[in-house]
Design a protein around this motif. Structure first.
Motif, PDB file in Angstrom:
ATOM      1  N   ALA A  60     -22.780  90.205 -26.179  1.00 14.41           N
ATOM      2  CA  ALA A  60     -22.142  89.435 -27.259  1.00 14.41           C
ATOM      3  C   ALA A  60     -21.787  90.381 -28.402  1.00 14.41           C
ATOM      4  O   ALA A  60     -22.580  91.248 -28.766  1.00 14.41           O
ATOM      5  N   GLY A  61     -20.598  90.233 -28.919  1.00  6.73           N
ATOM      6  CA  GLY A  61     -20.200  91.023 -30.096  1.00  6.73           C
ATOM      7  C   GLY A  61     -19.775  92.451 -29.782  1.00  6.73           C
ATOM      8  O   GLY A  61     -19.487  93.226 -30.698  1.00  6.73           O
ATOM      9  N   ALA A  62     -19.728  92.826 -28.505  1.00  5.59           N
ATOM     10  CA  ALA A  62     -19.332  94.195 -28.170  1.00  5.59           C
ATOM     11  C   ALA A  62     -17.835  94.390 -28.419  1.00  5.59           C
ATOM     12  O   ALA A  62     -17.052  93.447 -28.325  1.00  5.59           O
ATOM     13  N   GLY A  63     -17.464  95.640 -28.692  1.00  4.98           N
ATOM     14  CA  GLY A  63     -16.040  95.954 -28.831  1.00  4.98           C
ATOM     15  C   GLY A  63     -15.314  95.725 -27.509  1.00  4.98           C
ATOM     16  O   GLY A  63     -15.873  95.981 -26.444  1.00  4.98           O
ATOM     17  N   HIS A  64     -14.099  95.238 -27.596  1.00  8.42           N
ATOM     18  CA  HIS A  64     -13.322  94.933 -26.389  1.00  8.42           C
ATOM     19  C   HIS A  64     -12.676  96.198 -25.826  1.00  8.42           C
ATOM     20  O   HIS A  64     -12.291  97.090 -26.584  1.00  8.42           O
ATOM     21  N   VAL A  65     -12.553  96.230 -24.507  1.00  6.40           N
ATOM     22  CA  VAL A  65     -11.645  97.202 -23.899  1.00  6.40           C
ATOM     23  C   VAL A  65     -10.296  96.491 -23.856  1.00  6.40           C
ATOM     24  O   VAL A  65     -10.120  95.477 -23.163  1.00  6.40           O
ATOM     25  N   ASN A 123      -0.045 103.315 -32.805  1.00  2.58           N
ATOM     26  CA  ASN A 123      -0.694 102.553 -33.885  1.00  2.58           C
ATOM     27  C   ASN A 123      -2.172 102.337 -33.589  1.00  2.58           C
ATOM     28  O   ASN A 123      -3.020 102.487 -34.474  1.00  2.58           O
ATOM     29  N   LEU A 124      -2.486 101.987 -32.338  1.00  2.00           N
ATOM     30  CA  LEU A 124      -3.888 101.726 -31.998  1.00  2.00           C
ATOM     31  C   LEU A 124      -4.748 102.958 -32.231  1.00  2.00           C
ATOM     32  O   LEU A 124      -5.906 102.868 -32.640  1.00  2.00           O
ATOM     33  N   ALA A 125      -4.150 104.149 -31.962  1.00  2.00           N
ATOM     34  CA  ALA A 125      -4.909 105.395 -32.091  1.00  2.00           C
ATOM     35  C   ALA A 125      -5.344 105.658 -33.536  1.00  2.00           C
ATOM     36  O   ALA A 125      -6.231 106.475 -33.768  1.00  2.00           O
ATOM     37  N   THR A 126      -4.755 104.955 -34.496  1.00  2.00           N
ATOM     38  CA  THR A 126      -5.172 105.159 -35.891  1.00  2.00           C
ATOM     39  C   THR A 126      -6.459 104.412 -36.215  1.00  2.00           C
ATOM     40  O   THR A 126      -7.069 104.674 -37.252  1.00  2.00           O
ATOM     41  N   VAL A 127      -6.875 103.479 -35.333  1.00  3.52           N
ATOM     42  CA  VAL A 127      -8.090 102.708 -35.637  1.00  3.52           C
ATOM     43  C   VAL A 127      -9.129 102.733 -34.519  1.00  3.52           C
ATOM     44  O   VAL A 127     -10.249 102.251 -34.712  1.00  3.52           O
ATOM     45  N   ALA A 128      -8.783 103.233 -33.343  1.00  7.01           N
ATOM     46  CA  ALA A 128      -9.708 103.166 -32.203  1.00  7.01           C
ATOM     47  C   ALA A 128      -9.339 104.264 -31.212  1.00  7.01           C
ATOM     48  O   ALA A 128      -8.212 104.761 -31.225  1.00  7.01           O
ATOM     49  N   PRO A 129     -10.265 104.621 -30.315  1.00 12.25           N
ATOM     50  CA  PRO A 129      -9.876 105.536 -29.244  1.00 12.25           C
ATOM     51  C   PRO A 129      -8.769 104.887 -28.404  1.00 12.25           C
ATOM     52  O   PRO A 129      -8.844 103.704 -28.093  1.00 12.25           O
ATOM     53  N   ILE A 168     -10.228  91.284 -33.386  1.00 11.28           N
ATOM     54  CA  ILE A 168     -10.647  91.785 -32.070  1.00 11.28           C
ATOM     55  C   ILE A 168     -11.206  93.188 -32.284  1.00 11.28           C
ATOM     56  O   ILE A 168     -10.430  94.132 -32.509  1.00 11.28           O
ATOM     57  N   PRO A 169     -12.514  93.360 -32.240  1.00  9.67           N
ATOM     58  CA  PRO A 169     -13.042  94.732 -32.353  1.00  9.67           C
ATOM     59  C   PRO A 169     -12.697  95.523 -31.104  1.00  9.67           C
ATOM     60  O   PRO A 169     -12.851  95.021 -29.990  1.00  9.67           O
ATOM     61  N   VAL A 170     -12.176  96.732 -31.278  1.00  9.56           N
ATOM     62  CA  VAL A 170     -11.649  97.494 -30.138  1.00  9.56           C
ATOM     63  C   VAL A 170     -12.555  98.690 -29.826  1.00  9.56           C
ATOM     64  O   VAL A 170     -12.752  99.564 -30.671  1.00  9.56           O
ATOM     65  N   ALA A 171     -13.067  98.720 -28.592  1.00  7.38           N
ATOM     66  CA  ALA A 171     -13.857  99.879 -28.146  1.00  7.38           C
ATOM     67  C   ALA A 171     -12.923 100.974 -27.634  1.00  7.38           C
ATOM     68  O   ALA A 171     -13.229 102.164 -27.743  1.00  7.38           O
TER      69      ALA A 171
END
Ligand code: GLV
Ligand code: MN
Ligand code: MN
Length: 419
Positions: free
Chosen positions: A78-83, A366-372, A185-188
């Motif tokens: 629960a609460g894990a970052g999404h792939v 854009n995603l690379a500015t906030v997540a791997p 959506i937290p992003v892993a």
């Protein structure tokens, strides 16, 4: 399930191919391509079809304030970052069947494959369709992912322009895709499978590319103002012809770009003249300029050349001008760990890979500015894209999707927490 218990092959290539061809029926063009400009009725139909398929696959579909669609297959933690895995369903005016669509539907195929294999993951796997990646109707492009990473503000119509006068947030409402500003959506990690759109993989005879990064993109809007005059009676010396000024600018800037760097790309893809009448010297021209290079300093220098040249048109052509930036996407390098996950997934499958940069722009920047973030490429026949004849072999679609699914699974099996 441990990584060692995962079946050697997960995905169903023919099922993905069938989905691609079904999707290509929406906005189909005579020469085999597609026209699904963002937030048109065709785009809405494509979104509805995708949402239905995702729900059939057991996903919860949510929409954010930029109309980005997120279809989630839950994980154990629960609460894990999404792939996060996806791309875009909108197309160019004379678009192909694969640009963007492949990445979205391969994400869905990944979810279906996990379902079929009965695999539970630690992290949720979420398939995303980003809004207005192409930037044809609305500028800047990559609109949805820019909103997602906080580079645009929800509801700010003034920050997004459209040549046809359309309003982005109004059109989200019109199409039924105005979603929740509260959706987080937290992003892993973010994975995007895409056609290469260039010739490198095909020429190397390699089915899968591990993308190292994306070059920078800058869009400029130039407005040139002369004077409407009669075509038959106005002598050469009295003309302030905005089209002639635009033509001089285009040719001079092509030369300037070649002198700065052979890798600098300059495109004048959208040009209008007004009043657009055969027998009136045009008093106004608007030009959209697309610049690409892997170094920001080179883009800065080219923009400087353009600004100086536009200022010089007052003296040479009697035409005034303004220059505005419509979009500025910095060059990015993708996450080394995710590149390694992709490369080892391909290696386990016995698929040879090549590392290469992306010449085309992608939401992954854009995603690379906030997540791997990372990308996988498959070959484009003849290196051709933004063209109805765009083509990728079914076998390459199958291989790329399988590598994607294995990489996503590897990542989603990682215990939750900082990655
Ligand atoms: C995306 O389609 C781009 O312009 O590279
Ligand atoms: Mn694309
Ligand atoms: Mn494109």
């Amino acid at each position: 399930m441990s990584a060692s218990a995962v079946p050697a092959r997960l995905t169903d290539g023919p099922r993905l191919w069938a989905d691609l061809m079904t999707m290509a029926g929406i906005g189909a063009l005579p020469a085999g391509g597609c026209c699904r400009l963002s937030l048109t009725d065709e785009d809405r139909q494509a979104r509805d079809l995708f949402a239905g398929w995702c729900r059939e696959a057991g996903c919860t579909v949510r929409v954010d304030a930029f109309g980005n669609m997120f279809a989630t297959r839950p994980g154990r933690a629960a609460g894990a970052g999404h792939v996060l895995v996806g791309s875009h369903l909108d197309t160019q005016p004379h678009g192909g069947r694969f640009d963007g669509v492949l990445g979205v539907l391969a994400g869905l195929e990944t979810v279906r494959a996990l379902n079929a294999a009965g695999i539970e993951t630690e992290r949720p796997v979420t398939v995303v369709n980003w809004t207005n990646e192409e930037g044809v109707r609305f500028q800047p492009g990559l609109t949805g992912s820019a909103g997602f990473v906080g580079a645009l503000t929800a509801g700010d119509e003034a920050a997004i322009t459209a040549a046809d006068g359309a309003r982005f947030f109004e059109d989200l409402h019109r199409t039924g895709y105005a979603g929740s500003a509260a959706l987080q959506i937290p992003v892993a990690g973010y994975y995007e499978l895409h056609i290469e759109q260039g010739p490198v993989l095909e020429q190397a005879g390699i089915a899968v590319g591990v993308v190292e990064g994306v070059q920078g993109v800058r869009w400029l809007a130039v407005t040139l103002t002369g004077e409407d005059r009669h075509a038959g009676t106005t002598p050469a010396g009295e003309r302030r012809d905005a089209f002639m000024a635009a033509a001089r600018l285009a040719l001079d800037m092509r030369t300037a770009a070649a002198l700065l760097s052979p890798d600098l790309r300059i495109t004048f893809g959208r040009v209008t003249v007004e009043p657009n009448s055969t027998n009136t010297v045009p008093g106004r021209a608007t030009l959209a300029i697309d610049l690409r290079h892997s170094q920001t300093a080179l883009l800065d220098r080219m923009e400087g050349e353009i600004r100086a040249a536009v200022a010089g048109l007052a003296g040479s052509e009697g035409v005034g001008g303004t220059v505005a930036r419509l979009m500025d996407v910095a060059p990015v390098h993708f996450d080394a760990r995710m590149q390694a996950i992709i490369a080892s997934a391909a290696e386990r499958l016995g698929i040879r890979t090549l590392r290469l940069p992306s010449g085309a722009m992608h939401d992954a920047s854009n995603l690379a500015t906030v997540a791997p973030a990372a990308m996988i490429f498959v070959p484009s026949r003849g290196g051709i894209s933004h063209n109805e004849s765009e083509w990728t072999e079914p076998q390459h679609v199958t291989e790329g999707c399988e590598v994607l699914a294995q990489a996503v699974l590897h990542h989603a099996l990682q215990p939750a927490g900082p990655w």
